[in-house]
Design a protein around this motif. Structure first.
Motif, PDB file in Angstrom:
ATOM      1  N   MET A 203       0.851  -1.180   0.000  1.00  0.00           N
ATOM      2  CA  MET A 203       0.000   0.000   0.000  1.00  0.00           C
ATOM      3  C   MET A 203       0.895   1.241   0.000  1.00  0.00           C
ATOM      4  SD  MET A 203      -3.059   1.464   0.167  1.00  0.00           S
ATOM      5  CE  MET A 203      -4.218   0.189   0.607  1.00  0.00           C
ATOM      6  N   ILE A 204       0.501   2.201  -0.800  1.00  0.00           N
ATOM      7  CA  ILE A 204       1.212   3.475  -0.891  1.00  0.00           C
ATOM      8  C   ILE A 204       0.304   4.563  -0.342  1.00  0.00           C
ATOM      9  CG2 ILE A 204       2.232   5.179  -2.444  1.00  0.00           C
ATOM     10  CD1 ILE A 204       2.786   2.830  -4.397  1.00  0.00           C
ATOM     11  N   LEU A 205       0.818   5.363   0.579  1.00  0.00           N
ATOM     12  CA  LEU A 205       0.087   6.495   1.130  1.00  0.00           C
ATOM     13  C   LEU A 205       0.578   7.774   0.461  1.00  0.00           C
ATOM     14  CD1 LEU A 205      -1.845   7.704   3.291  1.00  0.00           C
ATOM     15  CD2 LEU A 205       0.145   7.850   4.801  1.00  0.00           C
ATOM     16  N   VAL A 206      -0.353   8.583  -0.023  1.00  0.00           N
ATOM     17  CA  VAL A 206      -0.013   9.871  -0.633  1.00  0.00           C
ATOM     18  C   VAL A 206      -0.690  10.966   0.172  1.00  0.00           C
ATOM     19  CG1 VAL A 206      -0.102  11.308  -2.701  1.00  0.00           C
ATOM     20  CG2 VAL A 206       0.171   8.829  -2.926  1.00  0.00           C
ATOM     21  N   THR A 207       0.103  11.832   0.814  1.00  0.00           N
ATOM     22  CA  THR A 207      -0.467  13.003   1.474  1.00  0.00           C
ATOM     23  C   THR A 207      -0.495  14.127   0.441  1.00  0.00           C
ATOM     24  OG1 THR A 207       1.614  13.958   2.259  1.00  0.00           O
ATOM     25  CG2 THR A 207       0.579  12.286   3.662  1.00  0.00           C
ATOM     26  N   GLY A 208      -1.378  15.101   0.651  1.00  0.00           N
ATOM     27  CA  GLY A 208      -1.515  16.156  -0.354  1.00  0.00           C
ATOM     28  C   GLY A 208      -2.070  15.609  -1.649  1.00  0.00           C
ATOM     29  N   ALA A 209      -2.906  14.588  -1.540  1.00  0.00           N
ATOM     30  CA  ALA A 209      -3.362  13.833  -2.707  1.00  0.00           C
ATOM     31  C   ALA A 209      -4.354  14.579  -3.592  1.00  0.00           C
ATOM     32  CB  ALA A 209      -3.976  12.507  -2.259  1.00  0.00           C
TER      33      ALA A 209
ATOM     34  N   GLY B  48       0.017  15.951  -6.318  1.00  0.00           N
ATOM     35  CA  GLY B  48      -0.453  14.772  -5.599  1.00  0.00           C
ATOM     36  C   GLY B  48      -1.555  14.027  -6.322  1.00  0.00           C
ATOM     37  N   SER B  49      -2.508  14.754  -6.899  1.00  0.00           N
ATOM     38  CA  SER B  49      -3.607  14.084  -7.599  1.00  0.00           C
ATOM     39  C   SER B  49      -3.107  13.362  -8.853  1.00  0.00           C
ATOM     40  CB  SER B  49      -4.719  15.076  -7.951  1.00  0.00           C
ATOM     41  OG  SER B  49      -4.247  16.099  -8.795  1.00  0.00           O
ATOM     42  N   GLU B  50      -2.152  13.945  -9.534  1.00  0.00           N
ATOM     43  CA  GLU B  50      -1.575  13.276 -10.711  1.00  0.00           C
ATOM     44  C   GLU B  50      -0.775  12.045 -10.293  1.00  0.00           C
ATOM     45  OE1 GLU B  50      -0.792  12.246 -14.555  1.00  0.00           O
ATOM     46  OE2 GLU B  50      -2.258  13.713 -13.839  1.00  0.00           O
ATOM     47  N   LEU B  51      -0.061  12.144  -9.164  1.00  0.00           N
ATOM     48  CA  LEU B  51       0.686  11.002  -8.654  1.00  0.00           C
ATOM     49  C   LEU B  51      -0.265   9.858  -8.309  1.00  0.00           C
ATOM     50  CD1 LEU B  51       3.264   9.605  -7.636  1.00  0.00           C
ATOM     51  CD2 LEU B  51       2.899  10.782  -5.452  1.00  0.00           C
ATOM     52  N   VAL B  52      -1.356  10.161  -7.626  1.00  0.00           N
ATOM     53  CA  VAL B  52      -2.338   9.135  -7.279  1.00  0.00           C
ATOM     54  C   VAL B  52      -2.860   8.462  -8.547  1.00  0.00           C
ATOM     55  CG1 VAL B  52      -4.636   8.715  -6.309  1.00  0.00           C
ATOM     56  CG2 VAL B  52      -3.014  10.169  -5.079  1.00  0.00           C
ATOM     57  N   LYS B  53      -3.213   9.245  -9.547  1.00  0.00           N
ATOM     58  CA  LYS B  53      -3.725   8.700 -10.804  1.00  0.00           C
ATOM     59  C   LYS B  53      -2.701   7.765 -11.448  1.00  0.00           C
ATOM     60  CE  LYS B  53      -5.406  10.116 -15.379  1.00  0.00           C
ATOM     61  NZ  LYS B  53      -4.575   9.157 -16.099  1.00  0.00           N
TER      62      LYS B  53
ATOM     63  N   GLY C  16      -1.295   0.071 -11.342  1.00  0.00           N
ATOM     64  CA  GLY C  16      -1.688  -1.146 -10.641  1.00  0.00           C
ATOM     65  C   GLY C  16      -1.354  -1.180  -9.164  1.00  0.00           C
ATOM     66  N   HIS C  17      -0.951  -0.053  -8.604  1.00  0.00           N
ATOM     67  CA  HIS C  17      -0.591  -0.001  -7.185  1.00  0.00           C
ATOM     68  C   HIS C  17      -1.817   0.235  -6.313  1.00  0.00           C
ATOM     69  CE1 HIS C  17       3.686   0.118  -8.102  1.00  0.00           C
ATOM     70  NE2 HIS C  17       3.384   0.968  -9.077  1.00  0.00           N
ATOM     71  N   ASP C  18      -1.760  -0.279  -5.091  1.00  0.00           N
ATOM     72  CA  ASP C  18      -2.772   0.022  -4.087  1.00  0.00           C
ATOM     73  C   ASP C  18      -2.401   1.360  -3.470  1.00  0.00           C
ATOM     74  OD1 ASP C  18      -4.162  -2.398  -4.425  1.00  0.00           O
ATOM     75  OD2 ASP C  18      -2.785  -3.422  -3.066  1.00  0.00           O
ATOM     76  N   VAL C  19      -3.329   2.318  -3.522  1.00  0.00           N
ATOM     77  CA  VAL C  19      -3.033   3.681  -3.092  1.00  0.00           C
ATOM     78  C   VAL C  19      -4.063   4.144  -2.066  1.00  0.00           C
ATOM     79  CG1 VAL C  19      -2.780   6.087  -3.840  1.00  0.00           C
ATOM     80  CG2 VAL C  19      -2.031   4.235  -5.338  1.00  0.00           C
ATOM     81  N   ARG C  20      -3.560   4.759  -1.007  1.00  0.00           N
ATOM     82  CA  ARG C  20      -4.416   5.417  -0.020  1.00  0.00           C
ATOM     83  C   ARG C  20      -4.113   6.912  -0.089  1.00  0.00           C
ATOM     84  NH1 ARG C  20      -3.389   2.709   5.125  1.00  0.00           N
ATOM     85  NH2 ARG C  20      -4.744   1.131   4.207  1.00  0.00           N
ATOM     86  N   ALA C  21      -5.132   7.700  -0.381  1.00  0.00           N
ATOM     87  CA  ALA C  21      -4.988   9.154  -0.507  1.00  0.00           C
ATOM     88  C   ALA C  21      -5.393   9.806   0.811  1.00  0.00           C
ATOM     89  CB  ALA C  21      -5.867   9.671  -1.636  1.00  0.00           C
ATOM     90  N   TYR C  22      -4.466  10.527   1.423  1.00  0.00           N
ATOM     91  CA  TYR C  22      -4.724  11.214   2.693  1.00  0.00           C
ATOM     92  C   TYR C  22      -5.095  12.654   2.363  1.00  0.00           C
ATOM     93  CZ  TYR C  22      -3.987  12.389   7.634  1.00  0.00           C
ATOM     94  OH  TYR C  22      -4.150  12.780   8.937  1.00  0.00           O
ATOM     95  N   ILE C  23      -6.357  12.991   2.624  1.00  0.00           N
ATOM     96  CA  ILE C  23      -6.863  14.308   2.227  1.00  0.00           C
ATOM     97  C   ILE C  23      -7.555  14.990   3.401  1.00  0.00           C
ATOM     98  CG2 ILE C  23      -7.115  13.560  -0.168  1.00  0.00           C
ATOM     99  CD1 ILE C  23     -10.118  13.383   0.270  1.00  0.00           C
ATOM    100  N   ARG C  24      -7.564  16.318   3.376  1.00  0.00           N
ATOM    101  CA  ARG C  24      -8.243  17.086   4.431  1.00  0.00           C
ATOM    102  C   ARG C  24      -9.719  17.284   4.128  1.00  0.00           C
ATOM    103  NH1 ARG C  24      -4.776  22.372   4.854  1.00  0.00           N
ATOM    104  NH2 ARG C  24      -4.799  21.969   2.636  1.00  0.00           N
TER     105      ARG C  24
ATOM    106  N   MET D 120       3.283  14.901  -0.362  1.00  0.00           N
ATOM    107  CA  MET D 120       3.126  15.806  -1.495  1.00  0.00           C
ATOM    108  C   MET D 120       2.467  17.133  -1.112  1.00  0.00           C
ATOM    109  SD  MET D 120       4.585  13.924  -3.633  1.00  0.00           S
ATOM    110  CE  MET D 120       4.419  15.035  -4.992  1.00  0.00           C
ATOM    111  N   GLN D 121       2.291  17.379   0.177  1.00  0.00           N
ATOM    112  CA  GLN D 121       1.667  18.619   0.608  1.00  0.00           C
ATOM    113  C   GLN D 121       2.643  19.774   0.458  1.00  0.00           C
ATOM    114  OE1 GLN D 121       2.684  16.235   2.681  1.00  0.00           O
ATOM    115  NE2 GLN D 121       4.163  17.332   3.906  1.00  0.00           N
ATOM    116  N   ALA D 122       2.095  20.968   0.500  1.00  0.00           N
ATOM    117  CA  ALA D 122       2.927  22.171   0.437  1.00  0.00           C
ATOM    118  C   ALA D 122       3.819  22.224   1.677  1.00  0.00           C
ATOM    119  CB  ALA D 122       2.039  23.410   0.364  1.00  0.00           C
TER     120      ALA D 122
END
Length: 89
Positions: A1-7, A12-17, A23-31, A69-71
């Motif tokens: 599992m990959i966690l992306v902050t600032g998703a 960040g949104s392009e990285l998640v996409k 084919g990776h399992d992705v968890r997007a950490y968003i406010r 990936m957050q500011a």
């Protein structure tokens, strides 16, 4: 599992996409949960802020890789102490 902050940000949104498309399992950490709709359906969503250590610990469970990936952090975030959970065993 990959966690992306600032998703939900530009990068960040392009990285998640790209990770999901790869084919990776992705968890997007968003406010803001209202922004979750802009992410791929296959991305798991975790809601929280970097100052919320409880939510951040929960979001990092089972994660092998983290992309921050957050500011640049604001001064309050510099005081946040966070240690990722260790694997069981």
């Amino acid at each position: 599992m990959i966690l992306v902050t600032g998703a939900t940000g530009n990068v960040g949104s392009e990285l998640v996409k790209q990770l999901v498309d790869g084919g990776h399992d992705v968890r997007a950490y968003i406010r803001n949960p209202d922004k979750a709709a802009q992410l791929p359906d296959a991305a798991e969503i975790a809601i929280g802020d970097l100052d919320d250590t409880t939510a951040l610990h929960k979001a990092s469970e089972g994660v092998d890789v983290v992309f921050f990936m957050q500011a640049a952090p604001c001064p309050r975030r510099h005081r946040t102490s966070w240690t990722p959970p260790r694997p069981a065993g």
